[in-house]
Enzyme design. Structure first.
Site, PDB file in Angstrom:
ATOM      1  N   GLY A  40       0.796  -1.233   0.000  1.00  0.00           N
ATOM      2  CA  GLY A  40       0.000   0.000   0.000  1.00  0.00           C
ATOM      3  C   GLY A  40       0.824   1.276   0.000  1.00  0.00           C
ATOM      4  N   THR A  42       3.319   4.580   0.812  1.00  0.00           N
ATOM      5  CA  THR A  42       3.191   5.745   1.691  1.00  0.00           C
ATOM      6  C   THR A  42       1.714   6.006   1.978  1.00  0.00           C
ATOM      7  OG1 THR A  42       5.148   6.706   0.647  1.00  0.00           O
ATOM      8  CG2 THR A  42       3.717   8.215   1.874  1.00  0.00           C
ATOM      9  N   LYS A  52      -6.342  10.670   7.073  1.00  0.00           N
ATOM     10  CA  LYS A  52      -7.790  10.921   6.958  1.00  0.00           C
ATOM     11  C   LYS A  52      -8.556  10.332   8.140  1.00  0.00           C
ATOM     12  CE  LYS A  52      -6.419  13.041   4.116  1.00  0.00           C
ATOM     13  NZ  LYS A  52      -5.062  13.209   3.525  1.00  0.00           N
ATOM     14  N   GLY A 189       1.215  20.178   6.242  1.00  0.00           N
ATOM     15  CA  GLY A 189       1.254  21.063   7.409  1.00  0.00           C
ATOM     16  C   GLY A 189      -0.145  21.463   7.851  1.00  0.00           C
ATOM     17  N   HIS A 449     -32.346  19.042  -5.280  1.00  0.00           N
ATOM     18  CA  HIS A 449     -32.512  20.016  -4.202  1.00  0.00           C
ATOM     19  C   HIS A 449     -33.003  19.306  -2.945  1.00  0.00           C
ATOM     20  CE1 HIS A 449     -33.397  23.790  -2.215  1.00  0.00           C
ATOM     21  NE2 HIS A 449     -34.576  23.288  -1.877  1.00  0.00           N
TER      22      HIS A 449
HETATM   23  P1  FAD Z   1       4.385   5.290  -2.579  1.00  0.00           P
HETATM   24  O1  FAD Z   1       3.016   5.262  -2.060  1.00  0.00           O
HETATM   25  O2  FAD Z   1       5.392   6.118  -1.878  1.00  0.00           O
HETATM   26  O3  FAD Z   1       4.865   3.772  -2.612  1.00  0.00           O
HETATM   27  C1  FAD Z   1       6.160   3.413  -2.955  1.00  0.00           C
HETATM   28  C2  FAD Z   1       6.467   2.037  -2.367  1.00  0.00           C
HETATM   29  O4  FAD Z   1       7.681   1.575  -2.931  1.00  0.00           O
HETATM   30  C3  FAD Z   1       6.684   2.052  -0.862  1.00  0.00           C
HETATM   31  O5  FAD Z   1       5.852   1.093  -0.254  1.00  0.00           O
HETATM   32  C4  FAD Z   1       8.146   1.690  -0.675  1.00  0.00           C
HETATM   33  O6  FAD Z   1       8.381   0.894   0.479  1.00  0.00           O
HETATM   34  C5  FAD Z   1       8.408   0.874  -1.935  1.00  0.00           C
HETATM   35  N1  FAD Z   1       9.811   0.858  -2.347  1.00  0.00           N
HETATM   36  C6  FAD Z   1      10.653   1.914  -2.530  1.00  0.00           C
HETATM   37  N2  FAD Z   1      11.858   1.493  -2.968  1.00  0.00           N
HETATM   38  C7  FAD Z   1      11.770   0.150  -3.075  1.00  0.00           C
HETATM   39  C8  FAD Z   1      12.695  -0.855  -3.479  1.00  0.00           C
HETATM   40  N3  FAD Z   1      13.921  -0.561  -3.904  1.00  0.00           N
HETATM   41  N4  FAD Z   1      12.283  -2.141  -3.446  1.00  0.00           N
HETATM   42  C9  FAD Z   1      11.030  -2.463  -3.024  1.00  0.00           C
HETATM   43  N5  FAD Z   1      10.128  -1.561  -2.640  1.00  0.00           N
HETATM   44  C10 FAD Z   1      10.494  -0.276  -2.670  1.00  0.00           C
HETATM   45  N6  FAD Z   1      -2.152  11.907  -1.785  1.00  0.00           N
HETATM   46  C11 FAD Z   1      -3.449  12.030  -2.122  1.00  0.00           C
HETATM   47  O7  FAD Z   1      -3.785  11.938  -3.313  1.00  0.00           O
HETATM   48  N7  FAD Z   1      -4.418  12.236  -1.182  1.00  0.00           N
HETATM   49  C12 FAD Z   1      -4.112  12.348   0.137  1.00  0.00           C
HETATM   50  O8  FAD Z   1      -5.007  12.543   0.955  1.00  0.00           O
HETATM   51  C13 FAD Z   1      -2.747  12.252   0.521  1.00  0.00           C
HETATM   52  N8  FAD Z   1      -2.406  12.350   1.813  1.00  0.00           N
HETATM   53  C14 FAD Z   1      -1.086  12.225   2.162  1.00  0.00           C
HETATM   54  C15 FAD Z   1      -0.749  12.363   3.502  1.00  0.00           C
HETATM   55  C16 FAD Z   1       0.574  12.247   3.893  1.00  0.00           C
HETATM   56  C17 FAD Z   1       0.929  12.394   5.359  1.00  0.00           C
HETATM   57  C18 FAD Z   1       1.571  11.951   2.917  1.00  0.00           C
HETATM   58  C19 FAD Z   1       3.019  11.774   3.337  1.00  0.00           C
HETATM   59  C20 FAD Z   1       1.253  11.810   1.594  1.00  0.00           C
HETATM   60  C21 FAD Z   1      -0.087  11.958   1.193  1.00  0.00           C
HETATM   61  N9  FAD Z   1      -0.463  11.872  -0.138  1.00  0.00           N
HETATM   62  C22 FAD Z   1      -1.779  12.013  -0.490  1.00  0.00           C
HETATM   63  C23 FAD Z   1       0.507  11.595  -1.209  1.00  0.00           C
HETATM   64  C24 FAD Z   1       0.469  10.096  -1.588  1.00  0.00           C
HETATM   65  O9  FAD Z   1       0.744   9.331  -0.441  1.00  0.00           O
HETATM   66  C25 FAD Z   1       1.478   9.802  -2.675  1.00  0.00           C
HETATM   67  O10 FAD Z   1       1.254  10.656  -3.779  1.00  0.00           O
HETATM   68  C26 FAD Z   1       1.328   8.353  -3.147  1.00  0.00           C
HETATM   69  O11 FAD Z   1       1.538   7.462  -2.081  1.00  0.00           O
HETATM   70  C27 FAD Z   1       2.328   8.051  -4.264  1.00  0.00           C
HETATM   71  O12 FAD Z   1       2.177   6.728  -4.655  1.00  0.00           O
HETATM   72  P2  FAD Z   1       3.387   5.895  -5.278  1.00  0.00           P
HETATM   73  O13 FAD Z   1       2.823   4.566  -5.629  1.00  0.00           O
HETATM   74  O14 FAD Z   1       4.059   6.677  -6.330  1.00  0.00           O
HETATM   75  O15 FAD Z   1       4.465   5.732  -4.102  1.00  0.00           O
HETATM   76  P1  NAD Z   2       4.003  21.137  -0.028  1.00  0.00           P
HETATM   77  O1  NAD Z   2       4.900  21.346  -1.176  1.00  0.00           O
HETATM   78  O2  NAD Z   2       2.543  21.021  -0.235  1.00  0.00           O
HETATM   79  O3  NAD Z   2       4.213  22.322   1.032  1.00  0.00           O
HETATM   80  C1  NAD Z   2       5.468  22.633   1.552  1.00  0.00           C
HETATM   81  C2  NAD Z   2       5.449  24.084   2.030  1.00  0.00           C
HETATM   82  O4  NAD Z   2       6.631  24.320   2.771  1.00  0.00           O
HETATM   83  C3  NAD Z   2       5.428  25.090   0.868  1.00  0.00           C
HETATM   84  O5  NAD Z   2       4.341  25.960   1.034  1.00  0.00           O
HETATM   85  C4  NAD Z   2       6.777  25.790   0.992  1.00  0.00           C
HETATM   86  O6  NAD Z   2       6.721  27.154   0.604  1.00  0.00           O
HETATM   87  C5  NAD Z   2       7.081  25.627   2.477  1.00  0.00           C
HETATM   88  N1  NAD Z   2       8.515  25.715   2.807  1.00  0.00           N
HETATM   89  C6  NAD Z   2       9.543  25.109   2.173  1.00  0.00           C
HETATM   90  N2  NAD Z   2      10.719  25.435   2.761  1.00  0.00           N
HETATM   91  C7  NAD Z   2      10.414  26.261   3.792  1.00  0.00           C
HETATM   92  C8  NAD Z   2      11.193  26.938   4.784  1.00  0.00           C
HETATM   93  N3  NAD Z   2      12.519  26.828   4.837  1.00  0.00           N
HETATM   94  N4  NAD Z   2      10.544  27.710   5.692  1.00  0.00           N
HETATM   95  C9  NAD Z   2       9.193  27.837   5.676  1.00  0.00           C
HETATM   96  N5  NAD Z   2       8.415  27.215   4.756  1.00  0.00           N
HETATM   97  C10 NAD Z   2       9.015  26.433   3.838  1.00  0.00           C
HETATM   98  O7  NAD Z   2       4.591  19.839   0.708  1.00  0.00           O
HETATM   99  P2  NAD Z   2       3.990  18.941   1.872  1.00  0.00           P
HETATM  100  O8  NAD Z   2       2.901  19.646   2.583  1.00  0.00           O
HETATM  101  O9  NAD Z   2       5.172  18.438   2.626  1.00  0.00           O
HETATM  102  O10 NAD Z   2       3.347  17.748   1.061  1.00  0.00           O
HETATM  103  C11 NAD Z   2       4.172  16.887   0.226  1.00  0.00           C
HETATM  104  C12 NAD Z   2       3.359  16.253  -0.857  1.00  0.00           C
HETATM  105  O11 NAD Z   2       2.419  15.339  -0.325  1.00  0.00           O
HETATM  106  C13 NAD Z   2       2.598  17.274  -1.646  1.00  0.00           C
HETATM  107  O12 NAD Z   2       3.120  17.273  -2.959  1.00  0.00           O
HETATM  108  C14 NAD Z   2       1.187  16.817  -1.667  1.00  0.00           C
HETATM  109  O13 NAD Z   2       0.694  16.730  -2.961  1.00  0.00           O
HETATM  110  C15 NAD Z   2       1.194  15.444  -1.034  1.00  0.00           C
HETATM  111  N6  NAD Z   2       0.062  15.377  -0.087  1.00  0.00           N
HETATM  112  C16 NAD Z   2      -1.193  15.467  -0.577  1.00  0.00           C
HETATM  113  C17 NAD Z   2      -2.264  15.479   0.285  1.00  0.00           C
HETATM  114  C18 NAD Z   2      -3.642  15.590  -0.272  1.00  0.00           C
HETATM  115  O14 NAD Z   2      -3.810  15.398  -1.463  1.00  0.00           O
HETATM  116  N7  NAD Z   2      -4.648  15.866   0.544  1.00  0.00           N
HETATM  117  C19 NAD Z   2      -2.077  15.411   1.648  1.00  0.00           C
HETATM  118  C20 NAD Z   2      -0.785  15.349   2.129  1.00  0.00           C
HETATM  119  C21 NAD Z   2       0.290  15.325   1.244  1.00  0.00           C
END
Ligand code: FAD
Ligand code: NAD
Length: 470
Positions: A40, A42, A52, A189, A449
């Site tokens: 699954g 990240t 969530k 954040g 509605h």
């Molecule tokens: P990942 O989900 O990062 O999966 C990569 C996988 O590859 C991992 O399991 C890792 O262990 C594995 N891997 C890496 N290297 C190797 C290797 N060499 N061999 C074997 N396995 C390996 N996005 C949204 O759209 N909606 C959200 O609400 C949202 N919320 C988020 C909240 C947080 C706190 C964070 C951190 C991210 C969130 N994101 C959200 C972003 C979302 O998680 C990522 O965009 C998404 O997971 C990317 O999917 P991916 O398959 O590219 O990689």
């Molecule tokens: P982000 O790029 O959304 O925000 C990072 C923020 O940090 C920016 O506004 C930037 O200006 C600020 N920043 C950078 N350096 C700084 C400094 N030195 N001092 C003060 N501010 C600074 O990144 P994120 O919030 O870490 O999220 C990472 C990724 O995860 C995003 O690309 C996002 O798409 C994904 N994500 C998506 C969801 C969602 O879809 N609901 C939820 C969580 C994460």
């Protein structure tokens, strides 16, 4: 060596697992390599899903304090049970990651637990946790290794995941910090800052730019900032964090005005550093086989997700584009279709983006600032939820819908929503835009509605006629 596969996917996040399932459905003999104990990626383990679960639970707690009395429900004083809230989050993660394991079995996808390293086109070495090594042969390899915490370039930050935390530690705190400093007013954040603020922490967000949610439409960002400030989050904008250190009592964050000026320090019990993520390609062997990376370490691919090496593809957070789970999923499906001889495609102009705070923020297509910069003439229609009957009934009158349409053709170019359930409402705009629809199409479509979605219709009406309820 194991049998040869049509496809081996490295990484089982939303990109990798969806790609593998689609490929298997299309008849390709498929395997997945994953180094984490559970599937699954990240998203399911430490991202979308656990965040969530906490966002929902903390929102219910906050509603119990702020809404229920007005609705005529007296439940006394709502009290936080943090271990139970964390148990709910863990259970949600467990059922989702087990769901992926079930789908792999159902689709007859072989799985290898361990770190994958590409030896050359068609060959991947897998090293298990116990050091055992095996080689997997495949006609095609899809790299779906995702992303990791980026930190702040040039700033030495030691994440202990207890006091100085990334999003991973912020999903696991054992008690509510008295003061949480959030570095970065982006999606992570604001989502996780909202969680801990609702649970009782004082939260200070320090953001480099002069607005929060940098890439969002300006109107949305402005109004959303006011809403979060009203909820108690303190914002320090145009401030660059230059140091994050642990101290005897917790941590200290140092920042300075972007425009220049003296540095200031602020104490915190917990610091969440949420300044972006970087593509993750560590130990994959890409350099040794000559796969090209771009300037910021993303794997370069062509329009068919193929790298410069035949038979090696890449999708998701590890390539260019928004780091979103659904973008990774769509790329996973598209590359599987391409490998099965079909015409896989992703429309990058119509990828919705949602911030799951309360209220939610949702957007698809171009912002007003982007249209201005591109010199595209547009019309804007706006409608507030305060004029929507259902929103009044739900005490959800904060926010608005904004529709942006081409001035000449009326084609919808962007829709931006701040409001309750914005993340669900955005999809009617996405479907409309996928079909090249106009704001008149949207404004003339009968909407049930009373629904919040009527505000989307009214905003569309406002671009070419007048809204009815204003
Ligand atoms: P990942 O989900 O990062 O999966 C990569 C996988 O590859 C991992 O399991 C890792 O262990 C594995 N891997 C890496 N290297 C190797 C290797 N060499 N061999 C074997 N396995 C390996 N996005 C949204 O759209 N909606 C959200 O609400 C949202 N919320 C988020 C909240 C947080 C706190 C964070 C951190 C991210 C969130 N994101 C959200 C972003 C979302 O998680 C990522 O965009 C998404 O997971 C990317 O999917 P991916 O398959 O590219 O990689
Ligand atoms: P982000 O790029 O959304 O925000 C990072 C923020 O940090 C920016 O506004 C930037 O200006 C600020 N920043 C950078 N350096 C700084 C400094 N030195 N001092 C003060 N501010 C600074 O990144 P994120 O919030 O870490 O999220 C990472 C990724 O995860 C995003 O690309 C996002 O798409 C994904 N994500 C998506 C969801 C969602 O879809 N609901 C939820 C969580 C994460």
């Amino acid at each position: 060596m194991a049998d040869q596969y049509d496809l081996v996917v490295i990484g089982s996040g939303p990109g990798g697992y969806v790609c593998a399932i689609k490929a298997a459905q299309l008849g390709l003999k498929t395997a997945v390599i994953e180094k984490r104990a559970t599937f699954g990626g990240t998203c399911l383990n430490i991202g979308c899903i656990p965040s969530k679960a906490l966002l929902y639970a903390s929102e219910v707690l906050s509603e119990a304090d702020h809404k229920l009395k007005t609705l005529g429900i007296d439940v006394g004083t709502a009290k936080l049970n943090l271990p139970q809230m964390m148990a709910h989050k863990d259970e949600t993660v467990k059922s989702n990651v087990e769901g992926v394991a079930f789908l792999f079995k159902k689709n007859k996808i072989d799985t290898f637990h361990g770190e994958g390293r590409i030896l050359g086109a068609g060959e991947v070495e897998v090293t298990a946790d116990d050091g055992a090594v095996q080689t997997v042969a495949a006609k095609n390899i899809v790299v779906a290794t995702g992303s990791d915490v980026a930190g702040i370039p040039g700033v030495d930050i030691e994440f202990d995941e207890k006091i100085i935390v990334s999003s991973t530690g912020a999903l696991e705190l054992e008690k509510v910090p008295a003061h949480m400093v959030v570095v970065g007013g982006g999606v992570i954040g604001l989502e996780l800052g909202s969680v801990w603020s609702r649970l009782g922490a004082k939260v200070t967000v320090i953001e480099y730019m002069d607005k929060i949610l940098g890439g969002m439409d300006g109107d949305v960002s402005k109004q959303f900032q006011r809403m979060l400030s009203k909820q108690g989050l303190q914002m320090k904008l145009s401030s660059k964090v230059t140091g994050v250190e642990s101290t005897d009592k917790g941590a200290k964050v140092t920042y300075e005005p972007v425009a220049g000026g003296d540095a200031v320090s602020i104490d915190a019990d917990v610091v969440l550093v949420a300044t972006g993520r970087r593509p993750y390609t560590d130990s994959l062997g890409l350099e040794s086989i000559g796969v090209k990376l771009d300037r910021i370490g993303r794997v370069e691919v062509d329009g068919h997700f193929q790298t410069n090496i035949d038979g090696v593809y890449a999708i998701g957070d590890v390539i260019a584009g928004p780091m979103l789970a659904h973008k990774a999923e769509d790329e996973g499906m598209a590359v599987a279709e391409i490998l099965a001889g079909q015409a896989g495609h992703v429309n990058y102009d119509v990828i919705p983006s949602v911030v799951y705070t309360a209220p939610e923020v949702a957007s698809v297509g171009k912002t007003e600032e982007e249209l201005k910069e591109a010199g595209i003439e547009y019309k804007a229609g706006k409608f507030p939820f305060s004029a929507n009957g259902r929103a009044r009934a739900m005490l959800a009158t904060d926010g608005f819908v904004k529709v942006l349409a081409d001035k000449k053709t009326d084609r919808v170019l962007g829709v931006h929503i701040v409001g309750h359930s914005a993340g669900d409402m955005i999809h009617e705009a996405a479907v409309l835009m996928e079909f090249g629809g106009s704001s008149e199409d949207l404004g003339r479509t009968c909407h049930a509605h009373p629904t919040l979605s009527e505000a989307v219709r009214e905003a569309a009406l406002a671009t070419f006629a007048k809204p009815i309820h204003m």
